[in-house]
Design an enzyme around this catalytic site. Structure first.
Site, PDB file in Angstrom:
ATOM      1  N   GLY A  11      -1.769  12.200  15.035  1.00 30.35           N
ATOM      2  CA  GLY A  11      -2.382  11.021  14.426  1.00 30.35           C
ATOM      3  C   GLY A  11      -2.103   9.784  15.257  1.00 30.35           C
ATOM      4  N   GLY A  13      -3.036   6.581  14.250  1.00 25.97           N
ATOM      5  CA  GLY A  13      -3.102   5.346  13.457  1.00 25.97           C
ATOM      6  C   GLY A  13      -1.858   4.515  13.712  1.00 25.97           C
ATOM      7  N   GLY A  16       1.376   6.571  13.612  1.00 22.46           N
ATOM      8  CA  GLY A  16       1.535   7.436  14.788  1.00 22.46           C
ATOM      9  C   GLY A  16       1.870   6.626  16.030  1.00 22.46           C
ATOM     10  N   PHE A 115      -2.564 -12.551  -1.608  1.00 22.57           N
ATOM     11  CA  PHE A 115      -3.045 -11.185  -1.820  1.00 22.57           C
ATOM     12  C   PHE A 115      -2.555 -10.712  -3.182  1.00 22.57           C
ATOM     13  CE2 PHE A 115      -5.034  -7.768   0.634  1.00 22.57           C
ATOM     14  CZ  PHE A 115      -5.637  -8.490   1.644  1.00 22.57           C
ATOM     15  N   ASP A 216      -5.789  16.664   6.186  1.00 25.53           N
ATOM     16  CA  ASP A 216      -5.585  18.011   6.736  1.00 25.53           C
ATOM     17  C   ASP A 216      -4.124  18.440   6.708  1.00 25.53           C
ATOM     18  OD1 ASP A 216      -8.180  17.475   7.333  1.00 25.53           O
ATOM     19  OD2 ASP A 216      -7.905  17.310   9.492  1.00 25.53           O
ATOM     20  N   GLN A 235      -5.104   5.201  -5.535  1.00 27.69           N
ATOM     21  CA  GLN A 235      -5.523   3.821  -5.813  1.00 27.69           C
ATOM     22  C   GLN A 235      -7.024   3.608  -5.644  1.00 27.69           C
ATOM     23  OE1 GLN A 235      -4.493   0.306  -3.002  1.00 27.69           O
ATOM     24  NE2 GLN A 235      -3.356  -0.037  -4.879  1.00 27.69           N
ATOM     25  N   HIS A 237      -9.551   0.599  -5.159  1.00 23.21           N
ATOM     26  CA  HIS A 237      -9.601  -0.829  -4.818  1.00 23.21           C
ATOM     27  C   HIS A 237     -10.741  -1.449  -5.628  1.00 23.21           C
ATOM     28  CE1 HIS A 237     -10.128  -4.498  -2.542  1.00 23.21           C
ATOM     29  NE2 HIS A 237      -9.087  -4.211  -1.782  1.00 23.21           N
ATOM     30  N   LEU A 247     -15.359  -1.358   1.896  1.00 21.72           N
ATOM     31  CA  LEU A 247     -14.404  -2.297   1.317  1.00 21.72           C
ATOM     32  C   LEU A 247     -14.750  -3.768   1.558  1.00 21.72           C
ATOM     33  CD1 LEU A 247     -11.557  -2.023  -0.076  1.00 21.72           C
ATOM     34  CD2 LEU A 247     -10.659  -2.820   2.098  1.00 21.72           C
ATOM     35  N   THR A 249     -12.332  -6.877   1.488  1.00 17.67           N
ATOM     36  CA  THR A 249     -10.884  -7.102   1.401  1.00 17.67           C
ATOM     37  C   THR A 249     -10.488  -8.009   0.223  1.00 17.67           C
ATOM     38  OG1 THR A 249      -8.974  -8.064   2.498  1.00 17.67           O
ATOM     39  CG2 THR A 249     -11.093  -8.971   3.143  1.00 17.67           C
ATOM     40  N   GLU A 250      -9.291  -7.710  -0.299  1.00 20.48           N
ATOM     41  CA  GLU A 250      -8.713  -8.557  -1.345  1.00 20.48           C
ATOM     42  C   GLU A 250      -8.504  -9.979  -0.805  1.00 20.48           C
ATOM     43  OE1 GLU A 250      -5.866  -6.370  -4.166  1.00 20.48           O
ATOM     44  OE2 GLU A 250      -4.600  -7.481  -2.783  1.00 20.48           O
ATOM     45  N   ARG A 281      -4.099  -4.108  -7.962  1.00 17.25           N
ATOM     46  CA  ARG A 281      -5.394  -3.420  -7.915  1.00 17.25           C
ATOM     47  C   ARG A 281      -5.638  -2.500  -9.099  1.00 17.25           C
ATOM     48  NH1 ARG A 281      -5.081  -2.207  -1.437  1.00 17.25           N
ATOM     49  NH2 ARG A 281      -5.448  -4.386  -0.886  1.00 17.25           N
ATOM     50  N   HIS A 347      -9.379   4.292  -2.498  1.00 17.25           N
ATOM     51  CA  HIS A 347      -8.915   3.524  -1.346  1.00 17.25           C
ATOM     52  C   HIS A 347      -7.640   4.059  -0.712  1.00 17.25           C
ATOM     53  CE1 HIS A 347      -8.539   0.042   1.178  1.00 17.25           C
ATOM     54  NE2 HIS A 347      -7.363  -0.280   0.673  1.00 17.25           N
ATOM     55  N   GLU A 378       0.333   6.803   5.695  1.00 12.63           N
ATOM     56  CA  GLU A 378      -0.303   7.101   4.408  1.00 12.63           C
ATOM     57  C   GLU A 378      -0.158   8.570   4.003  1.00 12.63           C
ATOM     58  OE1 GLU A 378      -4.181   5.340   3.856  1.00 12.63           O
ATOM     59  OE2 GLU A 378      -4.518   6.501   2.024  1.00 12.63           O
ATOM     60  N   ARG A 389       0.089   0.706  -4.998  1.00 10.85           N
ATOM     61  CA  ARG A 389       0.492  -0.054  -3.823  1.00 10.85           C
ATOM     62  C   ARG A 389      -0.045  -1.479  -3.880  1.00 10.85           C
ATOM     63  NH1 ARG A 389      -2.061  -1.462   0.974  1.00 10.85           N
ATOM     64  NH2 ARG A 389      -3.819  -0.037   0.834  1.00 10.85           N
ATOM     65  N   SER A 394       0.617  -1.506   3.083  1.00 10.39           N
ATOM     66  CA  SER A 394       0.467  -0.236   3.789  1.00 10.39           C
ATOM     67  C   SER A 394       0.638  -0.423   5.288  1.00 10.39           C
ATOM     68  CB  SER A 394      -0.882   0.408   3.511  1.00 10.39           C
ATOM     69  OG  SER A 394      -1.018   1.524   4.352  1.00 10.39           O
ATOM     70  N   LEU A 395       0.004  -1.452   5.848  1.00 13.84           N
ATOM     71  CA  LEU A 395       0.189  -1.673   7.289  1.00 13.84           C
ATOM     72  C   LEU A 395       1.675  -1.878   7.568  1.00 13.84           C
ATOM     73  CD1 LEU A 395      -2.827  -3.880   8.455  1.00 13.84           C
ATOM     74  CD2 LEU A 395      -2.608  -1.405   8.333  1.00 13.84           C
TER      75      LEU A 395
END
Ligand code: FAD
Length: 574
Positions: A11, A13, A16, A115, A216, A235, A237, A247, A249-250, A281, A347, A378, A389, A394-395
């Protein structure tokens, strides 16, 4: 083909990439991704990354800890939340030093916006805590970390799809992957393997998630007898574009946008009198569905409006340019002039592969760790998000725990065996492919997937009840049977995406079963898991994490206590 590295990361992201950069301080690293590395779903992240920098107004990591725990409906492990929030400030400054082009305050500091669920002084008012790069925060961080990865001892393997995790007892040896371009199955062996494969929103019809978000690796581990944690918590959103799920964004509400129903009423004032549209959310999504069910959708349709008309035009163009483009391109709506039609969209997976704070995958609810096997981001469940969340956490989770995992993995010194029978490692993956090519049924993956997504949307989304969840479980059994009759018409090896679609569908069905099964077991409402037949939170019986195992094809449930450290559960009010 056989490859060998010290650390293998699956991964590309943010989890990773963060793990790979850290692990590369200790030895060689490979990063495998099923798409081109920068096409990971992290690149789609819009709104920001949370850190109590206090650049715009007073803030403190302690308030961030409190908000995250309260937002999680008290299911998050509080020691892990503290680790994340206390590391947040250093993490964002570290990203800035690596070159992330954050938006700025007029004085040149990293800009911050409001947020959902982020407050000051333990809930007294919304606070500016989200650090952002306009509304392309994910892309900006991914590109910077990918660039950093290029300058280190990290080898990228783009478009390799992992089919199997190689395990010997509780020792992980690496993974088997198909090179999509050639159809060749390869083994990657390593001292430590890190799973960083993101979410699985594609279980649902309406989702903000990328097509590749099919879960996966969690599904592969489940098949190998390892557990998944808190799968019932998915979740929704509040603001997906109506009919599409893309999406908004919030951050749009953080900049002053409000939600209105078909009667033109700002209905969040009734549900969360203090922070209104910036409630967490789970609460906002339930409020929207309740408005629609009670006949207050817009023009009799299943939607409400997100109204950005009071937000200054300069703010819209500078801080939300991507959202403006999405609305114009996909909906034909200019948010400066007209409100945006929105509905809740699937989301984020709070549940996933259970790990400790250094990413070690847990074999069971008592906390025994598998050797050489790690997970972050995630796909993992640390758990910092509990039952719900908060936006921008998350980031933060991907970078903080990605780094910690990379360090723990990099420090593993013992190499798995010498592999006298190397070819044997690849047999399960190759057998799976031949089995699919050998099928002669008349089902197609696309049709079965569509029915799965509809079923999960209707029976297992924002509101749930026993009858619906039982129907979901029955429906999933039927879909499993249909999936056995999926045949592929493309018989070639190169770029055979039809075979990969069939494989991904199998993963989605397995995960859907754990989501619906865990939801059926949990007889209370908490965070994103809302049972109409058990509307109250029940701390006496259910303040615990669920661990689901697959044993001889059936699901088995066990439970693990929540770590409470400083913030005992209270009624959630906003
Ligand atoms: C539209 C959108 C906006 C968001 N905005 C925000 C935000 O503003 N702030 C915030 O905090 N969070 C946000 N989130 C959530 C956050 O972006 C994600 O939770 C996070 O980026 C996930 O990162 P990751 O590293 O875990 O996985 P991902 O970024 O999803 O990466 C997964 C990687 O695994 C690879 N992979 C998967 N399966 C396989 C396989 N079988 N073989 C090989 N490779 C595989 C993929 O190719 C990819 O490289 C948003 C999410 C979405 C969908």
């Amino acid at each position: 083909m056989f490859h060998s590295f010290d650390t293998l990361v699956i991964g590309s992201g943010l989890s990773g990439l963060s793990a790979a950069i850290e692990a590369s301080k200790y030895g060689s690293v490979a990063v495998i991704a099923k798409l081109y590395p920068t096409r990971c779903h992290s690149s789609a992240a819009q709104g920001g990354i949370a850190a109590a920098l206090g650049n715009e107004e007073p803030d403190s990591p302690e308030w961030h800890v409190y908000d995250t725990i309260k937002g999680s409906d008290y299911l998050a492990d509080q020691d892990a939340v503290r680790t994340m929030c206390e590391d947040a400030v250093g993490t964002v400054i570290g990203l800035e030093h690596l070159g992330v082009p954050f938006s700025r305050t007029p004085g040149g500091k990293i800009a911050q916006r409001r947020f959902g669920g982020h407050t000051r002084e333990f809930g007294s008012a919304a606070v500016r805590r989200a650090c952002y790069c306009a509304d392309r925060t994910g892309l900006a961080i991914v590109t910077t970390l990918y660039e950093q990865g290029q300058s280190r001892d990290i080898r990228f393997f783009p478009e390799f799809h992992v089919l199997d995790v190689l395990m010997e007892g509780n020792r992980c040896l690496g993974a088997a992957a198909i090179e999509i371009r050639t159809g060749q199955v390869c083994a990657f062996t390593a001292r430590a393997t890190i799973l960083a494969t993101g979410g699985y929103g594609r279980v649902f019809r309406t989702t903000s998630n990328a097509i590749q978000s099919t879960g996966d690796l969690p599904a592969i581990l489940l098949e190998k007898g390892l557990p998944l944690e808190d799968m019932e918590f998915f979740q929704f959103h509040p603001t997906g574009l109506y009919g599409l799920g893309i999406l908004v964004t919030e951050g749009a509400r953080g900049e002053g946008g409000i939600l209105v129903n078909g009667e033109g009423e700002r209905f969040m004032e009734r549900y969360a009198p203090h922070i209104k549209d910036l409630a967490p959310r789970d609460m906002v999504s339930r409020a929207i569905i309740t408005e629609i069910r009670e006949g207050r959708g817009v023009n009799g349709k299943d939607l409400v409006y997100l109204d950005l008309r009071a937000v200054p035009a300069k703010t819209l163009s500078e801080r939300l340019p991507e959202i403006m483009n999405f609305c114009r391109t996909y909906m034909g709506v200019d948010p400066a002039v007209s409100p945006i039609p929105v509905v809740p969209t699937a989301h984020y997976a709070m549940g996933g592969i259970p790990t400790d704070r250094d990413g070690r995958v847990l074999e069971n609810e008592t906390g025994v760790a598998a050797h050489g096997l790690f997970a972050a981001g995630e796909c993992a469940c640390v758990s910092v998000h509990g039952a719900n969340r908060l936006g921008c956490n998350s980031l933060l989770d991907t970078v903080v725990f990605g780094r910690r995992t990379g360090e723990a993995a990099g420090k593993i010194k013992d190499m798995p065996g010498a592999f006298s029978e190397k070819e044997k490692l690849l047999e399960p993956a190759k057998n799976m492919l031949s089995e699919i090519f050998g099928r002669r049924g008349d089902e197609k993956a696309g049709a079965v997937k569509k029915d799965l997504q509809e079923l999960m949307m209707h029976r297992c989304s924002v509101f749930r009840n026993e009858a619906g969840l039982k129907e979901a479980m029955r429906g999933i059994e039927e879909l499993k049977e249909r999936a056995r009759h999926i045949s592929v018409s493309d018989r070639g090896k190169r770029f055979n995406t039809e075979v990969l679609d069939a494989i991904e569908l199998g993963r989605l069905i397995d995960l859907a079963q754990t989501i619906a099964g865990s939801a059926l077991e949990r007889k209370e409402s908490r965070g994103a898991h809302s049972r109409e037949d058990y509307p109250e939170r029940d701390d006496k019986n259910w303040l615990k994490h669920s661990f689901v195992f697959k044993r001889q094809g059936a699901l088995e449930f066990r439970y693990k206590p929540v770590t409470i450290a400083g913030f005992p559960p209270k009624k959630r009010e906003y």
